[in-house]
Scaffold this motif. Structure first.
Motif, mmCIF file in Angstrom:
data_model
loop_
_atom_site.group_PDB
_atom_site.id
_atom_site.type_symbol
_atom_site.label_atom_id
_atom_site.label_comp_id
_atom_site.label_asym_id
_atom_site.label_seq_id
_atom_site.Cartn_x
_atom_site.Cartn_y
_atom_site.Cartn_z
ATOM 1 N N ILE A 178 68.112 34.582 48.014
ATOM 2 C CA ILE A 178 69.186 35.537 48.291
ATOM 3 C C ILE A 178 70.474 34.651 48.493
ATOM 4 O O ILE A 178 70.441 33.889 49.408
ATOM 5 N N GLN A 179 71.657 35.019 47.774
ATOM 6 C CA GLN A 179 72.877 34.579 48.217
ATOM 7 C C GLN A 179 73.780 35.712 48.319
ATOM 8 O O GLN A 179 73.966 36.420 47.172
ATOM 9 N N ALA A 180 74.488 35.812 49.257
ATOM 10 C CA ALA A 180 75.238 37.197 49.548
ATOM 11 C C ALA A 180 76.750 36.584 49.787
ATOM 12 O O ALA A 180 76.963 35.694 50.715
ATOM 13 N N ARG A 181 77.473 37.475 49.561
ATOM 14 C CA ARG A 181 79.122 37.485 49.833
ATOM 15 C C ARG A 181 79.759 38.832 50.219
ATOM 16 O O ARG A 181 79.611 39.778 49.311
ATOM 17 N N LEU A 182 80.020 38.955 51.314
ATOM 18 C CA LEU A 182 80.466 40.161 51.758
ATOM 19 C C LEU A 182 82.131 39.968 52.090
ATOM 20 O O LEU A 182 82.871 38.962 52.289
ATOM 21 N N MET A 183 82.664 41.354 52.085
ATOM 22 C CA MET A 183 84.188 41.333 52.012
ATOM 23 C C MET A 183 84.630 42.623 52.550
ATOM 24 O O MET A 183 83.857 43.670 52.792
ATOM 25 N N ASP A 184 85.526 42.831 53.323
ATOM 26 C CA ASP A 184 86.217 44.014 54.052
ATOM 27 C C ASP A 184 87.626 44.257 53.587
ATOM 28 O O ASP A 184 88.474 43.654 54.050
ATOM 29 N N PHE A 185 87.625 45.055 52.681
ATOM 30 C CA PHE A 185 88.888 45.315 51.976
ATOM 31 C C PHE A 185 89.691 46.430 52.602
ATOM 32 O O PHE A 185 90.987 46.277 52.919
ATOM 33 N N ASN A 186 89.322 47.600 52.887
ATOM 34 C CA ASN A 186 90.095 48.620 53.685
ATOM 35 C C ASN A 186 89.517 49.381 54.735
ATOM 36 O O ASN A 186 89.972 50.576 55.037
ATOM 37 N N HIS A 187 88.688 48.773 55.350
ATOM 38 C CA HIS A 187 87.964 49.505 56.255
ATOM 39 C C HIS A 187 87.999 48.632 57.724
ATOM 40 O O HIS A 187 87.271 48.885 58.616
ATOM 41 N N PHE A 198 78.647 41.264 47.255
ATOM 42 C CA PHE A 198 77.970 40.660 46.039
ATOM 43 C C PHE A 198 76.815 40.035 46.599
ATOM 44 O O PHE A 198 76.825 39.194 47.198
ATOM 45 N N VAL A 199 75.497 40.407 45.901
ATOM 46 C CA VAL A 199 74.422 39.782 46.218
ATOM 47 C C VAL A 199 73.557 39.491 45.032
ATOM 48 O O VAL A 199 73.234 40.231 44.159
ATOM 49 N N SER A 200 73.199 38.094 44.928
ATOM 50 C CA SER A 200 72.276 37.657 43.819
ATOM 51 C C SER A 200 71.104 37.144 44.505
ATOM 52 O O SER A 200 70.907 36.702 45.560
ATOM 53 N N PHE A 201 70.033 37.264 43.552
ATOM 54 C CA PHE A 201 68.575 36.895 44.062
ATOM 55 C C PHE A 201 67.696 36.633 43.066
ATOM 56 O O PHE A 201 67.964 37.125 41.929
ATOM 57 N N GLU A 202 66.522 36.367 43.276
ATOM 58 C CA GLU A 202 65.413 36.396 42.189
ATOM 59 C C GLU A 202 64.215 37.283 42.813
ATOM 60 O O GLU A 202 63.920 37.391 43.924
#
Length: 343
Positions: A178-187, A198-202
């Motif tokens: 698992i590789q994950a990237r989190l953001m907080d845009f307007n909360h 965005f999360v990628s995995f196998e």
């Protein structure tokens, strides 16, 4: 839902707020101000449905199991794998059933997808992409609510999208790398956690996948969709709640006519997934009276919590609090001429 379910009887209710304030006084049953009061009343109850803030699910489920009751637990089962395991072990020790509420399994497109994937007609799975793009603004994250609090809510994946992760696990199994990237845009002023990721995995069973999610969509939900690229064909199920088959092209296969999907729950300022909770309670009755199979058992509920926990661990919850901006204008890309016959 309980009062309308054949074979079930609503026996009691419990909530911190007064029954009249919540409109619960229309039911001719005892209303208690706490779960402890409900359990101390020693009513002849078979099942207790826990529909409370996420952070309370595990502890309240354990109390119900200790009292010898079967338990229906709204999503998610818990906020940590460790707490979910406690619930599972307690259920086994007390010989009681735990029903995890994952209502999307009942939608006709989801059940069709399950049949197609399990049949093997797709051959080797290559790419699975799940997109969950919803609106959750100040109409949802209201002041004084438990929504948005890390201890009680847990995060966007727990409250908003755990039932879609359940569908992914139900269809394709567990994930790794698992590789994950989190953001907080307007909360930033609404929640204690991310609004997008965005999360990628196998998949352990083969193929790779991505999960793209956001609750930063303006004004209303955009979509919840799953796209499958496989050896023998491709599928996309989309709509706001994965409620329709948008594309199906499989070798030697014709898409059957599916039953219509129930509309989404309307909560006033915002909407949620399809209205399938009645099937949850129908399953409870069938399991306890007719020895049917639990649609979503405690182990499956635990696995969803485990997957979400690992996603958050991958991102280390150290997400970027503002969107990244390009330092300069991007240069135009010269695309090659399409070859004849391409679509």
């Amino acid at each position: 839902m309980i009062s309308q379910q054949s074979g079930a009887e609503l026996a009691a209710l419990a909530d911190l707020k007064p029954a009249r304030e919540l409109g619960l006084d229309i039911y001719n049953v005892p209303v208690f101000s706490s779960l402890d009061d409900l359990l101390r009343a020693d009513l002849d109850l078979d099942v207790i449905s826990v529909a409370t803030p996420n952070g309370l699910h595990a502890a309240q489920a354990l109390a119900c199991l200790d009292a010898g009751k079967h338990v229906v637990i709204e999503k998610p089962l818990a906020l940590t794998r460790q707490d979910a395991e406690r619930v599972l072990h307690k259920a086994l020790a007390r010989r009681r059933d735990v029903f995890a509420v994952m209502q999307n399994r009942y939608s006709p497109p989801s059940q069709w997808l399950k049949e197609v994937v399990d049949s093997g007609i797709l051959g080797q799975l290559y790419i699975i992409q799940m997109n969950c793009y919803w609106n959750r603004d100040e109409r949802y994250y209201t002041e004084g609510s438990w929504h948005g609090l890390r201890d009680l809510d847990g995060g966007t994946l727990f409250t908003q999208f755990s039932h879609f992760i359940d569908i992914m696990y139900w269809l394709f199994g567990d994930i790794t790398h698992i590789q994950a990237r989190l953001m907080d845009f307007n909360h930033q002023h609404l929640t204690d956690f991310e609004d997008s990721g965005f999360v990628s995995f196998e998949f352990l069973n083969g193929g790779m996948g991505t999960l793209n999610f956001s609750t930063a969509v303006w004004q209303k939900n955009l979509e919840s969709s799953i796209t499958i690229i496989a050896e023998n064909g491709s599928i996309k199920v989309g709509g706001q709640y994965m409620d329709r088959v948008e594309y199906c092209h499989i070798r030697d296969y014709t898409l059957p006519e599916l039953a219509p999907t129930n509309p989404g729950n309307n909560y006033g300022g915002y909407t949620g997934s399809a209205q399938n909770h009645n099937y949850v309670f129908e399953n409870v009755v069938n399991v306890l009276q007719n020895e049917a199979i639990i649609t979503t058992n405690a182990m499956e509920g635990l696995k969803v919590v485990d997957i979400i926990e690992r996603i958050y661990q991958s991102a280390s919850r150290e997400f970027v609090k503002a969107p990244l901006r390009l330092m300069s204008e991007p240069q135009p890309i010269a695309y090659p001429q399409k070859a004849a016959g391409w679509q």
